[in-house]
Design an enzyme around this catalytic site. Sequence first.
Site, PDB file in Angstrom:
ATOM      1  N   ARG A 558       0.953  -1.258   0.023  1.00  0.00           N
ATOM      2  CA  ARG A 558      -0.151  -0.092  -0.010  1.00  0.00           C
ATOM      3  C   ARG A 558       1.003   1.257   0.053  1.00  0.00           C
ATOM      4  NH1 ARG A 558      -5.730  -0.777  -0.414  1.00  0.00           N
ATOM      5  NH2 ARG A 558      -5.922   1.188   0.090  1.00  0.00           N
ATOM      6  N   VAL A 559       0.268   2.108  -0.798  1.00  0.00           N
ATOM      7  CA  VAL A 559       1.127   3.595  -0.480  1.00  0.00           C
ATOM      8  C   VAL A 559       0.354   4.430  -0.008  1.00  0.00           C
ATOM      9  CG1 VAL A 559       2.290   2.976  -2.840  1.00  0.00           C
ATOM     10  CG2 VAL A 559      -0.028   4.138  -2.950  1.00  0.00           C
ATOM     11  N   ASP A 560      -0.921   4.112   0.674  1.00  0.00           N
ATOM     12  CA  ASP A 560      -1.485   5.013   1.482  1.00  0.00           C
ATOM     13  C   ASP A 560      -1.392   4.805   3.066  1.00  0.00           C
ATOM     14  OD1 ASP A 560      -3.109   2.638   1.574  1.00  0.00           O
ATOM     15  OD2 ASP A 560      -4.915   3.642   0.539  1.00  0.00           O
ATOM     16  N   ASP A 561      -2.394   5.237   3.843  1.00  0.00           N
ATOM     17  CA  ASP A 561      -1.962   4.924   5.413  1.00  0.00           C
ATOM     18  C   ASP A 561      -2.903   3.545   5.533  1.00  0.00           C
ATOM     19  OD1 ASP A 561      -0.329   6.706   5.865  1.00  0.00           O
ATOM     20  OD2 ASP A 561      -1.823   8.425   5.547  1.00  0.00           O
ATOM     21  N   VAL A 562      -2.912   2.644   4.785  1.00  0.00           N
ATOM     22  CA  VAL A 562      -3.767   1.330   5.269  1.00  0.00           C
ATOM     23  C   VAL A 562      -2.374   0.253   5.335  1.00  0.00           C
ATOM     24  CG1 VAL A 562      -5.127  -0.468   4.123  1.00  0.00           C
ATOM     25  CG2 VAL A 562      -5.566   1.791   3.852  1.00  0.00           C
TER      26      VAL A 562
END
Length: 690
Positions: A558-562
């Site tokens: 993941r590149v997001d905050d997941v």
Amino acid sequence: GNRNNRKIRNRSNAASHISHINAVKVDQSLVSEDDEDFVLPSKEFVAQANIQSQQQYLEMYKRSIEDPSGFWSDIASEFYWKQKWGDKVYDENLDIRKGKIKIEWFKGGITNMSYNCLDRNIEAGLGDKVAIYWEGNEPGLDGSLTYSQLRDKVCQVANYLKDNGVKKGDTVIIYMPMLMELPITMLACARIGAIHSVVFAGFSAEALAQRIVDCKPKVVISCNAVKRGSKSINLKNIVDAAINDSAQNGVSVGVSLVYENPVALKREDTKWKEGQDIWWQDVIPSYSTNCPVEWVDAEDPLFILYTSGSTGKPKGVVHTTGGYMVYTATTFKYAFDYKPSDIYWCTADCGWITGHSYITYGPMLNGASVLVYEGTPNYPDAGRCWDIVDKYKVTIFYTAPTLVRSLMRDGDEYVTRYSRKSLRVLGSVGEPINPSAWRWFYDVVGDSKCPISDTWWQTESGGFMITPLPGSWPQKPGSATFPFFGVQTAIVDEKGVELEGECNGYLCVKSSWPGAFRTLYGDHERYETTYFKPFANYYFSGDGCKRDKDGYHWLTGRVDDVINVSGHRIGTAEVESALVSHPKCAEAAVVGVEHEVKGQGIYAFVTLVDGVPYSQELRKELILTVRQQIGAFAAPDKIHWAPSLPKTRSGKIIRRVLRKIASKQVDELGDTSTLADPTVINQLIELADS
Ligand code: WTA
């Protein structure tokens, strides 16, 4: 295992780009023992495969991209439609600049999911075929249902729901462990056009309440308790607390139907509320085993499934009926090289998307025999999975890398003690599978003869997006390989420019596919901004992806905050908001760190309220708070006391720095000149082991 993998020789000759799909044609006749990159399927496997060469895949893929309407309507025609869809097979707008994001497939087509999973198969002569084999937590406890028996059970629950006022379009929450009654209830909802929302039975009361408040179910269906391993978990108390909590938030649940699971908890020991609670066993058996289906439009919702995003509140991912049906059935068939004689086992829980698409719907649409396992994979010992494989002669085994790694750590003896000779296809899902785990899965579990389908997909995608098709092309351990039919992936840079050839960037999809989610429940705007705004005219997955010189896709996480903990998708913001709800916690920042077994672990930086000293006691309290608000699976692995957090001058937490500190890569902090107070970093490094 015997390592009889044959490898490709001379890759430069073997590869020729077909630019519009970014896939590569690999000539399977060029094989050699010395190329470590590739693992080839055996000749015997290829000879019996549904798709026998990359050439065959490429032809089908090409058609699926150039003529999606023709490709998908041909497949859809194999299902039962009370009435065929309208002029358009699909209608889409993925460009937010042109207006509302819209994805529709087979609109105007009238069908029913439960009919297609059950009645259609029964009419085709599968009535006496086993639909579900059920294996209990305790070895020796088991059961099964044929397709006809399953339909009877589904009809009884459907009739009960109807009798209790549940109508087409109403929601029903299901909070159940892995009993046969869980898929039965899903299919019962589908039969009457009700929208189910399954909540994983590892979620806490507060998390369940949050979902009840959001989708306002007419009925909540649960189970009093479950045994997982040697532990007995009281689910009824959690449901009661959630129903109370929801009532305080203005949403009251009329009926709470509770399945009695006496192995885990007896009726007389279960807390009961007259007027609200109903025992499943007291009412369901008296209902008719006949329930005519409620015909629905292809675009009527089938279910809502809540999943984590980068901001606090869980998102209610909405899947509709027709496209999801066609897509899950097709992906199941090809990605697992499904044959009618297969016995299929997926170790996921129906509380997650994998259990929706690849325990209940995809397999049953194919008339498959599906194994449902109640317990934990290492109970009573680490050999349980292979004991089950031998007992049922499982042919397709689909699991998560975290389980592979944990069994790998327990040692080969637990595996080799069992025959496993029925196995022919293995599958992996949930996170990137590291090459060493891949090799162990392939060599030890599969005796170097079973292709591994490393399926990349998401709750949002409904079904597989990038996946090997067993037997069709050489595999590379750790690569999900190529896009499925109809899926136009694009790897883009941070500006949204599509990258060509060998590259590394953000994984997007350029056009709709039948299984795509249509909206977020009650919040279409969030749907548009989260998924379609980051890169214009593309669906953005939230994942990073590399493409190598041979065109193979490698998911990088993941590149997001997941974060992805044991294949469970967790939003860092959700854990943070649970932590700061504790009165002594002033601020929290959560990041993922590499974890040997879980893939990622949860690492929480916590700033306490002024004057509060940190202590082991408080550490435990904070972890307990997360367990209570989300569930045990989201409990932080590490609490790192942080007198203050690294922030920019405008007060934004710099997570990049926190990730480096958490993974002890303090030499690689990068540019720290934007920090408001650079002394914070050393202070944090010093406190790492306190
Ligand atoms: C990750 C689970 C690499 C990915 C089906 C995705 C994977 C998220 C793979 C979705 C895979 C899933 N290789 N990463 N084979 N499968 N992921 O919604 O980060 O629970 O975005 O769906 O899991 O998680 P979700």
